[in-house]
Structure formats: structure tokens, C-alpha cells
Write an enzyme that holds these catalytic residues in place. Structure first.
Site, PDB file in Angstrom:
ATOM      1  N   ASP A 185       0.314  -9.898   8.697  1.00 49.44           N
ATOM      2  CA  ASP A 185       0.730  -8.589   9.223  1.00 49.44           C
ATOM      3  C   ASP A 185      -0.106  -8.279  10.456  1.00 49.44           C
ATOM      4  OD1 ASP A 185       2.621  -8.209   7.233  1.00 49.44           O
ATOM      5  OD2 ASP A 185       1.204  -7.238   5.873  1.00 49.44           O
ATOM      6  N   LEU A 245      12.106 -11.088   6.607  1.00 45.50           N
ATOM      7  CA  LEU A 245      12.829 -10.221   7.551  1.00 45.50           C
ATOM      8  C   LEU A 245      13.744  -9.241   6.824  1.00 45.50           C
ATOM      9  CD1 LEU A 245      13.721 -12.798  10.366  1.00 45.50           C
ATOM     10  CD2 LEU A 245      11.706 -11.342  10.140  1.00 45.50           C
ATOM     11  N   LEU A 304      16.758  -9.295   5.448  1.00 47.02           N
ATOM     12  CA  LEU A 304      18.075  -9.239   6.091  1.00 47.02           C
ATOM     13  C   LEU A 304      19.011  -8.306   5.322  1.00 47.02           C
ATOM     14  CD1 LEU A 304      18.588 -13.084   6.635  1.00 47.02           C
ATOM     15  CD2 LEU A 304      17.664 -11.435   8.274  1.00 47.02           C
ATOM     16  N   PRO A 328      28.174  -9.547   4.607  1.00 45.95           N
ATOM     17  CA  PRO A 328      27.884 -10.894   4.101  1.00 45.95           C
ATOM     18  C   PRO A 328      27.944 -11.989   5.162  1.00 45.95           C
ATOM     19  CG  PRO A 328      29.254  -9.726   2.537  1.00 45.95           C
ATOM     20  CD  PRO A 328      29.117  -8.829   3.733  1.00 45.95           C
ATOM     21  N   THR A 340      27.458 -11.951   8.351  1.00 42.31           N
ATOM     22  CA  THR A 340      26.326 -11.894   9.289  1.00 42.31           C
ATOM     23  C   THR A 340      25.042 -12.355   8.600  1.00 42.31           C
ATOM     24  OG1 THR A 340      27.422 -10.066  10.384  1.00 42.31           O
ATOM     25  CG2 THR A 340      25.099 -10.354  10.883  1.00 42.31           C
ATOM     26  N   THR A 399       8.609  -0.061  -2.325  1.00 41.28           N
ATOM     27  CA  THR A 399       7.626   0.793  -3.012  1.00 41.28           C
ATOM     28  C   THR A 399       7.473   2.152  -2.325  1.00 41.28           C
ATOM     29  OG1 THR A 399       6.075  -0.699  -1.927  1.00 41.28           O
ATOM     30  CG2 THR A 399       6.155  -0.796  -4.310  1.00 41.28           C
ATOM     31  N   ARG A 456      -4.349  -5.690  -6.006  1.00 48.15           N
ATOM     32  CA  ARG A 456      -5.697  -5.250  -5.657  1.00 48.15           C
ATOM     33  C   ARG A 456      -6.691  -5.831  -6.645  1.00 48.15           C
ATOM     34  NH1 ARG A 456      -3.384  -4.599  -1.830  1.00 48.15           N
ATOM     35  NH2 ARG A 456      -2.896  -2.717  -0.666  1.00 48.15           N
ATOM     36  N   GLN A 515      -0.373   1.482  -1.136  1.00 54.60           N
ATOM     37  CA  GLN A 515       0.246   0.868  -2.313  1.00 54.60           C
ATOM     38  C   GLN A 515      -0.040   1.767  -3.513  1.00 54.60           C
ATOM     39  OE1 GLN A 515       2.226  -1.538  -2.182  1.00 54.60           O
ATOM     40  NE2 GLN A 515       1.587  -3.140  -0.776  1.00 54.60           N
ATOM     41  N   GLY A 537      -2.513  -9.126   0.803  1.00 60.43           N
ATOM     42  CA  GLY A 537      -2.844  -8.958   2.213  1.00 60.43           C
ATOM     43  C   GLY A 537      -4.239  -8.405   2.409  1.00 60.43           C
ATOM     44  N   ARG A 538      -4.343  -7.087   2.393  1.00 60.70           N
ATOM     45  CA  ARG A 538      -5.619  -6.448   2.744  1.00 60.70           C
ATOM     46  C   ARG A 538      -6.812  -6.877   1.901  1.00 60.70           C
ATOM     47  NH1 ARG A 538      -2.608  -0.819   3.385  1.00 60.70           N
ATOM     48  NH2 ARG A 538      -1.166  -2.017   2.088  1.00 60.70           N
TER      49      ARG A 538
HETATM   50  O1  C5P Z   1      -1.863  -6.479   0.001  1.00 57.83           O
HETATM   51  P1  C5P Z   1      -1.207  -5.608   1.044  1.00 57.83           P
HETATM   52  O2  C5P Z   1      -0.823  -4.240   0.520  1.00 57.83           O
HETATM   53  O3  C5P Z   1      -1.980  -5.543   2.341  1.00 57.83           O
HETATM   54  O4  C5P Z   1       0.190  -6.365   1.355  1.00 57.83           O
HETATM   55  C1  C5P Z   1       1.107  -5.806   2.216  1.00 57.83           C
HETATM   56  C2  C5P Z   1       2.260  -6.770   2.364  1.00 57.83           C
HETATM   57  O5  C5P Z   1       3.080  -6.761   1.197  1.00 57.83           O
HETATM   58  C3  C5P Z   1       3.143  -6.410   3.527  1.00 57.83           C
HETATM   59  O6  C5P Z   1       3.441  -7.608   4.236  1.00 57.83           O
HETATM   60  C4  C5P Z   1       4.383  -5.840   2.906  1.00 57.83           C
HETATM   61  O7  C5P Z   1       5.560  -6.165   3.634  1.00 57.83           O
HETATM   62  C5  C5P Z   1       4.422  -6.524   1.553  1.00 57.83           C
HETATM   63  N1  C5P Z   1       5.195  -5.744   0.580  1.00 57.83           N
HETATM   64  C6  C5P Z   1       4.739  -4.587   0.014  1.00 57.83           C
HETATM   65  N2  C5P Z   1       5.483  -3.890  -0.897  1.00 57.83           N
HETATM   66  C7  C5P Z   1       6.693  -4.300  -1.205  1.00 57.83           C
HETATM   67  C8  C5P Z   1       7.196  -5.461  -0.631  1.00 57.83           C
HETATM   68  C9  C5P Z   1       6.399  -6.172   0.256  1.00 57.83           C
HETATM   69  O8  C5P Z   1       3.649  -4.132   0.313  1.00 57.83           O
HETATM   70  N3  C5P Z   1       7.396  -3.627  -2.098  1.00 57.83           N
END
Ligand code: C5P
Length: 243
Positions: free
Chosen positions: A13, A64, A66, A70, A72, A118, A183, A194, A214-215
Site C-alpha cells: 500500500d 483491483l 473488479l 460480466p 467487461t 469492513t 493485528r 480496522q 500490512g501495518r
Molecule cells: O494490516 P492492514 O490493516 O494495514 O492491511 C490493510 C490492507 O488490507 C489493505 O491493502 C486493504 O485493502 C486490505 N483489506 C482490508 N479490509 C478488507 C479487505 C482488504 O483492510 N475488508
């Protein structure tokens, strides 16, 4: 811990290829997949997928989401396949074998459908006209969306840790479940958006195939150490799942 490593999806990200590649170089031996989402894809174009592939064999998740008619969606999926991602995400609101023709080849990029973003809450869903039975029980809506995705021929869904146990039970072992919102216990993430969070252990123990982290990795003092700690948790959950 190879099996545990493969289950970690790290989202790139980030707004530029330079920043993304720094993380790819740092983490390519410690995570199982790099997720390219809208920010990086729009900033750098599909070339970013080639650049990552030149750097590592670690698979790519093309996130992405999408959503279109259908025809497309199918055409977009087919051109995305040229870059060889392991996963591609869609929003799926129709069943009826929509994607079946795309998934005949056993090596096709797996199609994952978003169940419920979410960021959506009960009020948003009410405003959109969803039935009360779904609004009062979001898990039933997630399950419904998972069934629609399966009927469409999707290989799996993205779902929160809260639903992963139910979906694993209802959708069978072959349906891929990917869980974000992960987490570490006791670790705070700055300005966290989140709401429904789970530890790596909880998500995998409940039946997730993959987790998006991610984080907790990106913002750790040592992202590599964080990824190794997550592998250890996943390993423990996998061993307990086998018991
Ligand atoms: O762990 P963190 O919260 O940083 O992760 C964020 C990633 O998880 C983002 O790339 C986001 O698109 C993805 N994501 C999300 N919740 C969702 C679907 C995907 O946070 N319901």
C-alpha cells in the site's frame, strides 16, 4: 516454516515503485505473496507487476476489486492473466456460473470475491435497502455473499476473522478464505481503521488459508522480525489445526 510463510500476504500500500520495491527486497524471503492494490497500480500502471516479478518469484495478488457487467469483468480478468498473478479480486453480485469458463485451467489466477467491505456498517446497509435479517446478522450476509461467489465459480472470498470459522464450515475445505484486519496481541496500530481485528493465530486456527498483514509488518521497528513472529504464530495454529 515454509508453509507458514506462504500464508502471509503483504499489501504494497505505497504510492511509488521505489517504495514498493524497497519492501519487496526486504520481505521477499519472509512473506508468501505481495498484494498490489489500487494506489500502486494506478500510480505505476501494470508495469509494476513486471518490475516485482523481475525482483522475486514471490506470487502477486492483484487487488483491483473488479466490478462491472460480466463481459467487461471477464475481459479485464483475461488481460490481467498476462501478468500471471496468483490471485485477482472481484465484487461478485451474480451467481450462475458467471466466472466458470475462466477457471477451467487448474493454473488460472484464483478469483476471490469481496464479501463485505469492513468500512460498511449497519446504517450503510439499511440505506442501501438490505433486508433486516442481514442487517441484524452481518455474518448471514457474508455467508450469502460467499454462496453467490461460489455459484459464480469464484475460487474463494475475502472475509473478516469473525466469519472465517463459519465460512470454513459452510463452504468446504477447497474454498479459499483470505482474512485481512490482522493485528498482533497487545500491539497498537496508529490511527487504526480496522474495527474487527484478529491475531494471525486466531485467523489461521479458525480456518483462514491466507492472512493479509500490512501495518503490523510495515510499521514494525523490524519488518523482518515482525514477519518471522507472524510465521511462528501461523505455524502454531497450523499444527493445532492438524490435531
Ligand atoms: O494490516 P492492514 O490493516 O494495514 O492491511 C490493510 C490492507 O488490507 C489493505 O491493502 C486493504 O485493502 C486490505 N483489506 C482490508 N479490509 C478488507 C479487505 C482488504 O483492510 N475488508
Amino acid at each position: 516454516m515454509e508453509e507458514a510463510r506462504e500464508r502471509i500476504i503483504f499489501p504494497l500500500d505505497l504510492p511509488s515503485k521505489e517504495e514498493a520495491i524497497d519492501f519487496v527486497r526486504l520481505l521477499k524471503r519472509y512473506v508468501g505473496c505481495f498484494k498490489v492494490g489500487l494506489e500502486l497500480f494506478i500510480s505505476e500502471g501494470p508495469e509494476i507487476l513486471r518490475i516485482i516479478a523481475q525482483e522475486t518469484d514471490t506470487p502477486i495478488f492483484l487487488d483491483l476489486k473488479l466490478h462491472d457487467i460480466p463481459q467487461t469483468m471477464k475481459r479485464a480478468y483475461r488481460v490481467a492473466c498476462r501478468y500471471g498473478p496468483k490471485f485477482i479480486t472481484v465484487h461478485c453480485y451474480e451467481g450462475n456460473g458467471l466466472f466458470e469458463e475462466l477457471t477451467q485451467d487448474p493454473l488460472h489466477p484464483k478469483i476471490l470475491s469481496v464479501t463485505l467491505l469492513t468500512s460498511m456498517n449497519e446504517d450503510n446497509l439499511r440505506e442501501l435497502g438490505y433486508r433486516d435479517e442481514y442487517i441484524s446478522n452481518l455474518s448471514s450476509l457474508v455467508l450469502k455473499k460467499a454462496h453467490i461467489a461460489k455459484d459464480a465459480g469464484c475460487d474463494g472470498v475475502i472475509c473478516s476473522g469473525r466469519e472465517v470459522g463459519l465460512l470454513r464450515k459452510e463452504m468446504g475445505d477447497d474454498f479459499i478464505l483470505v482474512t485481512p484486519g490482522i493485528r498482533m496481541k497487545g500491539a497498537e496500530v496508529k490511527e487504526d481503521d480496522q474495527k474487527r481485528i484478529f491475531t494471525p493465530y486466531d485467523a489461521i486456527k479458525s480456518g483462514a488459508d491466507y492472512i493479509v498483514v500490512g501495518r503490523p509488518i510495515r510499521d514494525a521497528r523490524s519488518p523482518v522480525d515482525a514477519a518471522i513472529r507472524i510465521q511462528e504464530e501461523i505455524q502454531r495454529a497450523l499444527e493445532e489445526r492438524k490435531l
